[in-house]
Design a protein around this motif. Structure first.
Motif: not given
Length: 304
Positions: A188-212, A242-245
């Motif tokens: 349920f993704i509307s366009n590439p820009l939303q996809a990029e934002a969600l990808a960055l959000e998950r990347a930051t969460d992943l690094c936080a979960e692994l304690g990097f 954007v504001e969440d990131l």
């Protein structure tokens, strides 16, 4: 007459006598389909010369049924314009209720067409940017992070036909060794820009979960990077993402965000994620599809 809502008319003028019963006022709930479709003022819009629904059936049905009929009878360009007209109808209703202002049917159609043109131009700009980045991605080489910093390259792939995205992230140390490689799908993704934002959000969460600690996040979406690093509040359609990131990179000195195109490994992971049904995380290794990119980046970074 207890509990009965009376019509607005002085009882004296109505000459109410004795036990005469008064006609109760029946107040019906205003439904969205009434406002957008079956109301007399809405019918004026759909019957305008600009409309392609002049011969449509009018009736008090639910909004989902109305939308289904539109999807079955209209072309994609007509549906897109209808969506903008529906939005303008609802905004006109709000302006009338709160500001006592009422727009003419022709004005509403012109506003809807202008709104659709702006949206299509914005979509074209985002698509053109991603096509340009795809050409340059293989030319720009990956660079090692300095000292004890880690580098997290992230990217997103978007399928317009299925409205699905794939996200990819590769975290490497200063020696070019993989600490984690991850790929994940989203629907349920509307366009590439939303996809990029969600990808960055998950990347930051992943690094936080692994304690990097001390991580540089590098991606190829220049628009997203600029929006996140901008101090002004983002009021665009994806402004909440954007504001969440923003706090991730403004409140913590151990997180940096940079724009760059040397992320071929993350791009391959994002493509692979489109074929996945769930998230895949590999620690201190990666899928064989990206190992050629990793070895190549490690070798070339020694020469830079």
């Amino acid at each position: 007459m207890t509990g009965v809502q009376l019509r607005r008319m002085p009882l004296l003028l109505r000459e109410v006598r004795g036990n005469e019963r008064l006609e109760p006022l029946v107040v019906q709930e205003e439904r969205s389909n009434h406002v957008l479709w079956s109301c007399a003022t809405a019918q004026d819009i759909w019957a305008d010369n600009e409309s392609f629904l002049q011969k449509a059936k009018w009736g008090e049905t639910d909004f989902c049924s109305t939308c289904k009929e539109m999807q079955e009878t209209l072309t994609v360009p007509q549906l897109e314009l209808c969506a903008c007209v529906l939005r303008q109808l609802w905004l006109r209703r709000n302006r009338w209720v709160f500001y006592d202002a009422f727009a003419a049917p022709r004005t509403l159609w012109l506003s809807a067409k202008s709104e659709l043109e702006e949206f299509q131009q914005a979509q074209h700009s985002v698509t053109a940017q991603h096509e340009e980045q795809h050409v340059v991605r293989n030319i720009v080489k990956w660079r090692r992070p300095e000292g004890d910093w880690l580098k997290a390259n992230w990217d997103a792939a978007f399928s317009e036909s299925s409205r699905k995205m794939g996200g990819g992230c590769v975290v490497r140390n200063c020696d070019g060794e993989i600490l984690v490689a991850a790929a994940w799908p989203r629907s349920f993704i509307s366009n590439p820009l939303q996809a990029e934002a969600l990808a960055l959000e998950r990347a930051t969460d992943l690094c936080a979960e692994l304690g990097f600690q001390k991580v540089i996040f590098k991606g190829d979406s220049l628009i997203l990077v600029k929006d996140i690093l901008c101090k002004e509040e983002n009021m665009s359609w994806y402004g909440q993402l954007v504001e969440d990131l923003k706090p991730v990179f403004t409140n913590e000195s151990s997180r940096r965000l940079q724009h760059g195109l040397g992320n071929q490994a993350a791009h391959v992971l994002a493509k692979l994620a489109l074929q996945c049904n769930e998230e895949v995380v590999c620690l201190e290794e990666g899928p064989r599809e990206i190992m050629n990119c990793i070895d190549h980046d490690k070798f070339v970074s020694l020469l830079i």
